[in-house]
Design a protein around this motif. Structure first.
Motif, PDB file in Angstrom:
ATOM      1  N   VAL A   1       0.891  -1.155   0.000  1.00 52.87           N
ATOM      2  CA  VAL A   1       0.000   0.000   0.000  1.00 52.87           C
ATOM      3  C   VAL A   1       0.928   1.203   0.000  1.00 52.87           C
ATOM      4  CG1 VAL A   1      -1.773   1.255   1.267  1.00 52.87           C
ATOM      5  CG2 VAL A   1      -1.769  -1.255   1.298  1.00 52.87           C
ATOM      6  N   ASN A   2       0.881   1.982  -1.059  1.00 54.03           N
ATOM      7  CA  ASN A   2       1.809   3.105  -1.192  1.00 54.03           C
ATOM      8  C   ASN A   2       1.235   4.377  -0.580  1.00 54.03           C
ATOM      9  OD1 ASN A   2       3.777   1.623  -2.445  1.00 54.03           O
ATOM     10  ND2 ASN A   2       3.230   2.254  -4.507  1.00 54.03           N
ATOM     11  N   ILE A   3       1.918   4.845   0.450  1.00 51.29           N
ATOM     12  CA  ILE A   3       1.558   6.091   1.118  1.00 51.29           C
ATOM     13  C   ILE A   3       2.784   7.001   1.053  1.00 51.29           C
ATOM     14  CG2 ILE A   3       0.809   7.161   3.272  1.00 51.29           C
ATOM     15  CD1 ILE A   3      -0.290   4.369   4.067  1.00 51.29           C
ATOM     16  N   PRO A   4       2.741   8.065   0.278  1.00 49.58           N
ATOM     17  CA  PRO A   4       1.650   8.559  -0.556  1.00 49.58           C
ATOM     18  C   PRO A   4       1.483   7.665  -1.785  1.00 49.58           C
ATOM     19  CG  PRO A   4       3.590   9.913  -0.888  1.00 49.58           C
ATOM     20  CD  PRO A   4       3.917   8.931   0.191  1.00 49.58           C
ATOM     21  N   PRO A   5       0.322   7.768  -2.464  1.00 49.54           N
ATOM     22  CA  PRO A   5       0.073   6.911  -3.622  1.00 49.54           C
ATOM     23  C   PRO A   5       1.077   7.179  -4.741  1.00 49.54           C
ATOM     24  CG  PRO A   5      -1.621   8.607  -3.424  1.00 49.54           C
ATOM     25  CD  PRO A   5      -0.780   8.696  -2.205  1.00 49.54           C
ATOM     26  N   SER A   6       1.580   6.095  -5.338  1.00 54.40           N
ATOM     27  CA  SER A   6       2.567   6.213  -6.411  1.00 54.40           C
ATOM     28  C   SER A   6       2.657   4.883  -7.156  1.00 54.40           C
ATOM     29  CB  SER A   6       3.931   6.550  -5.825  1.00 54.40           C
ATOM     30  OG  SER A   6       4.934   6.462  -6.808  1.00 54.40           O
ATOM     31  N   PHE A   7       2.931   4.958  -8.452  1.00 55.09           N
ATOM     32  CA  PHE A   7       3.175   3.741  -9.215  1.00 55.09           C
ATOM     33  C   PHE A   7       4.589   3.224  -8.990  1.00 55.09           C
ATOM     34  CE2 PHE A   7      -0.507   5.357 -11.562  1.00 55.09           C
ATOM     35  CZ  PHE A   7      -1.281   4.205 -11.589  1.00 55.09           C
ATOM     36  N   GLU A   8       5.426   4.035  -8.401  1.00 50.29           N
ATOM     37  CA  GLU A   8       6.799   3.650  -8.064  1.00 50.29           C
ATOM     38  C   GLU A   8       6.830   3.256  -6.587  1.00 50.29           C
ATOM     39  OE1 GLU A   8       8.938   3.612 -10.580  1.00 50.29           O
ATOM     40  OE2 GLU A   8       7.368   4.469 -11.849  1.00 50.29           O
TER      41      GLU A   8
ATOM     42  N   THR B   1       7.530   3.672  -2.775  1.00 56.46           N
ATOM     43  CA  THR B   1       7.500   4.881  -1.956  1.00 56.46           C
ATOM     44  C   THR B   1       8.351   4.696  -0.715  1.00 56.46           C
ATOM     45  OG1 THR B   1       5.537   4.167  -0.726  1.00 56.46           O
ATOM     46  CG2 THR B   1       5.168   5.444  -2.742  1.00 56.46           C
ATOM     47  N   TRP B   2       8.576   5.788  -0.030  1.00 54.02           N
ATOM     48  CA  TRP B   2       9.392   5.744   1.186  1.00 54.02           C
ATOM     49  C   TRP B   2       8.659   5.044   2.325  1.00 54.02           C
ATOM     50  CZ3 TRP B   2       7.570   8.059   5.600  1.00 54.02           C
ATOM     51  CH2 TRP B   2       6.520   8.956   5.435  1.00 54.02           C
ATOM     52  N   PHE B   3       7.343   4.901   2.200  1.00 48.92           N
ATOM     53  CA  PHE B   3       6.592   4.272   3.288  1.00 48.92           C
ATOM     54  C   PHE B   3       5.580   3.266   2.735  1.00 48.92           C
ATOM     55  CE2 PHE B   3       3.307   4.158   6.645  1.00 48.92           C
ATOM     56  CZ  PHE B   3       4.110   3.780   7.700  1.00 48.92           C
ATOM     57  N   PRO B   4       6.067   2.176   2.102  1.00 49.74           N
ATOM     58  CA  PRO B   4       5.106   1.168   1.678  1.00 49.74           C
ATOM     59  C   PRO B   4       4.564   0.453   2.916  1.00 49.74           C
ATOM     60  CG  PRO B   4       7.309   0.379   1.282  1.00 49.74           C
ATOM     61  CD  PRO B   4       7.435   1.793   1.798  1.00 49.74           C
ATOM     62  N   SER B   5       3.318   0.131   2.871  1.00 47.03           N
ATOM     63  CA  SER B   5       2.664  -0.501   4.002  1.00 47.03           C
ATOM     64  C   SER B   5       1.965  -1.756   3.523  1.00 47.03           C
ATOM     65  CB  SER B   5       1.653   0.503   4.587  1.00 47.03           C
ATOM     66  OG  SER B   5       1.024  -0.028   5.709  1.00 47.03           O
ATOM     67  N   SER B   6       1.374  -2.481   4.455  1.00 47.80           N
ATOM     68  CA  SER B   6       0.582  -3.658   4.100  1.00 47.80           C
ATOM     69  C   SER B   6      -0.547  -3.788   5.114  1.00 47.80           C
ATOM     70  CB  SER B   6       1.448  -4.915   4.096  1.00 47.80           C
ATOM     71  OG  SER B   6       1.882  -5.210   5.412  1.00 47.80           O
ATOM     72  N   ALA B   7      -1.499  -4.623   4.770  1.00 47.52           N
ATOM     73  CA  ALA B   7      -2.622  -4.884   5.674  1.00 47.52           C
ATOM     74  C   ALA B   7      -3.041  -6.336   5.507  1.00 47.52           C
ATOM     75  CB  ALA B   7      -3.787  -3.951   5.360  1.00 47.52           C
ATOM     76  N   PHE B   8      -3.425  -6.936   6.605  1.00 47.87           N
ATOM     77  CA  PHE B   8      -3.938  -8.308   6.587  1.00 47.87           C
ATOM     78  C   PHE B   8      -5.384  -8.230   7.050  1.00 47.87           C
ATOM     79  CE2 PHE B   8      -3.896 -12.796   8.342  1.00 47.87           C
ATOM     80  CZ  PHE B   8      -3.931 -13.387   7.094  1.00 47.87           C
ATOM     81  N   GLU B   9      -6.284  -8.681   6.199  1.00 45.11           N
ATOM     82  CA  GLU B   9      -7.713  -8.467   6.397  1.00 45.11           C
ATOM     83  C   GLU B   9      -8.496  -9.775   6.312  1.00 45.11           C
ATOM     84  OE1 GLU B   9      -8.676  -5.089   6.595  1.00 45.11           O
ATOM     85  OE2 GLU B   9      -6.682  -4.358   6.134  1.00 45.11           O
ATOM     86  N   ARG B  10      -9.730  -9.719   6.762  1.00 38.57           N
ATOM     87  CA  ARG B  10     -10.688 -10.799   6.546  1.00 38.57           C
ATOM     88  C   ARG B  10     -11.878 -10.197   5.830  1.00 38.57           C
ATOM     89  NH1 ARG B  10     -14.733 -11.822   9.287  1.00 38.57           N
ATOM     90  NH2 ARG B  10     -14.005 -11.121  11.290  1.00 38.57           N
ATOM     91  N   ILE B  11     -12.262 -10.807   4.722  1.00 43.82           N
ATOM     92  CA  ILE B  11     -13.397 -10.310   3.949  1.00 43.82           C
ATOM     93  C   ILE B  11     -14.681 -10.595   4.724  1.00 43.82           C
ATOM     94  CG2 ILE B  11     -14.697 -10.513   1.789  1.00 43.82           C
ATOM     95  CD1 ILE B  11     -12.035 -11.362   0.447  1.00 43.82           C
ATOM     96  N   THR B  12     -15.445  -9.545   5.013  1.00 40.74           N
ATOM     97  CA  THR B  12     -16.678  -9.693   5.792  1.00 40.74           C
ATOM     98  C   THR B  12     -17.930  -9.591   4.934  1.00 40.74           C
ATOM     99  OG1 THR B  12     -16.626  -7.323   6.300  1.00 40.74           O
ATOM    100  CG2 THR B  12     -15.631  -8.828   7.922  1.00 40.74           C
ATOM    101  N   ALA B  13     -17.810  -9.005   3.762  1.00 36.81           N
ATOM    102  CA  ALA B  13     -18.952  -8.910   2.840  1.00 36.81           C
ATOM    103  C   ALA B  13     -18.428  -8.889   1.416  1.00 36.81           C
ATOM    104  CB  ALA B  13     -19.764  -7.653   3.117  1.00 36.81           C
TER     105      ALA B  13
END
Length: 181
Positions: free
Chosen positions: A77-84, A86-98
Motif C-alpha cells: 500500500v503506497n503512502i503517498p500513492p505512487s506507481f513507483e 514509496t518511502w513508506f510502503p505498508s501492508s494490511a492483513f484483512e478478513r473479507i466480511t462482505a
C-alpha cells in the motif's frame, strides 16, 4: 439496511476515516469487474498495488476467488500513492466480511492486530446513477490506540490514497467501457 449512499451504516465512527467517491461513466458491471480484478491493480491503482487471497499465515492460495471469510493480504500500500516504490510502503492483513455481487459491495476488517490496538473496517460500493453511470464510494474507519498514531503520521496520505484509487478506478473502467472490453 443500505443508506442512500450505497454504503451500510458502519459499526463504529472510529478515531478517523478516509473516504472517497466519484462518478464513473460506465455501467456498474464494468466498474465491478475492474474493482474485483485484484491482479490488475498494479496497472492502474497507485495506492493499493496488490491484493491476494491467502491462508491464515499469509501464504498465497491457488484459488484466489474472493469470498466472505477469506483472508486478504494487501501489499504494498503506497503512502503517498505512487506507481513507483514509496518511502513508506505498508501492508494490511484483512478478513473479507462482505462480498455482495448482487448489490456491488465489498468489505473487510483488519485482523493483523487486536481490535483494541487497531480496528479498521473498509467498505466499497457501486451505485447506479442517472445516464448509465456508476458512483463509486469507499470508506475506511480506523479505531483503537494505534488509530491516533496512524491519523497523525499517515492520515493525510491515506486520504490521498483513497482519492487516487477512486481516480484510477474511474480511468480504468471508463477506458474499458469505451473499448467495449
Amino acid at each position: 439496511m443500505t443508506s442512500s449512499t450505497g454504503l451500510p451504516p458502519l459499526s463504529s465512527k472510529g478515531v478517523f476515516s478516509a473516504s472517497s467517491s466519484c462518478v464513473i461513466n460506465a455501467p456498474r458491471e464494468v466498474v465491478w469487474e475492474v474493482l474485483m480484478d485484484w491482479k490488475s491493480y498494479k496497472e492502474w491503482n497507485p495506492f493499493v498495488r496488490s491484493q491476494r487471497i491467502t491462508d491464515a499465515r499469509k501464504n498465497l492460495l491457488p484459488d484466489e476467488t474472493p469470498r466472505e471469510g477469506c483472508y486478504l493480504y494487501i501489499s504494498p500500500v503506497n503512502i503517498p500513492p505512487s506507481f513507483e516504490s514509496t518511502w513508506f510502503p505498508s501492508s494490511a492483513f484483512e478478513r473479507i466480511t462482505a462480498l455482495d455481487h448482487e448489490n456491488y459491495r465489498a468489505a473487510w476488517v483488519n485482523i493483523d492486530m487486536p481490535h483494541w490496538l487497531l480496528n479498521a473496517e473498509r467498505w466499497q460500493a457501486l451505485v447506479e446513477v442517472e445516464g448509465g453511470k456508476t458512483r463509486y464510494e469507499t470508506i475506511e474507519v480506523f479505531d483503537g490506540l494505534l488509530a491516533y498514531l496512524i491519523k497523525v503520521f499517515v492520515g493525510n496520505g491515506l486520504k490521498r490514497g483513497f482519492i487516487a484509487m477512486a481516480e484510477g478506478l474511474k480511468s480504468r473502467a471508463e477506458e474499458r467501457y469505451e473499448r467495449g472490453t
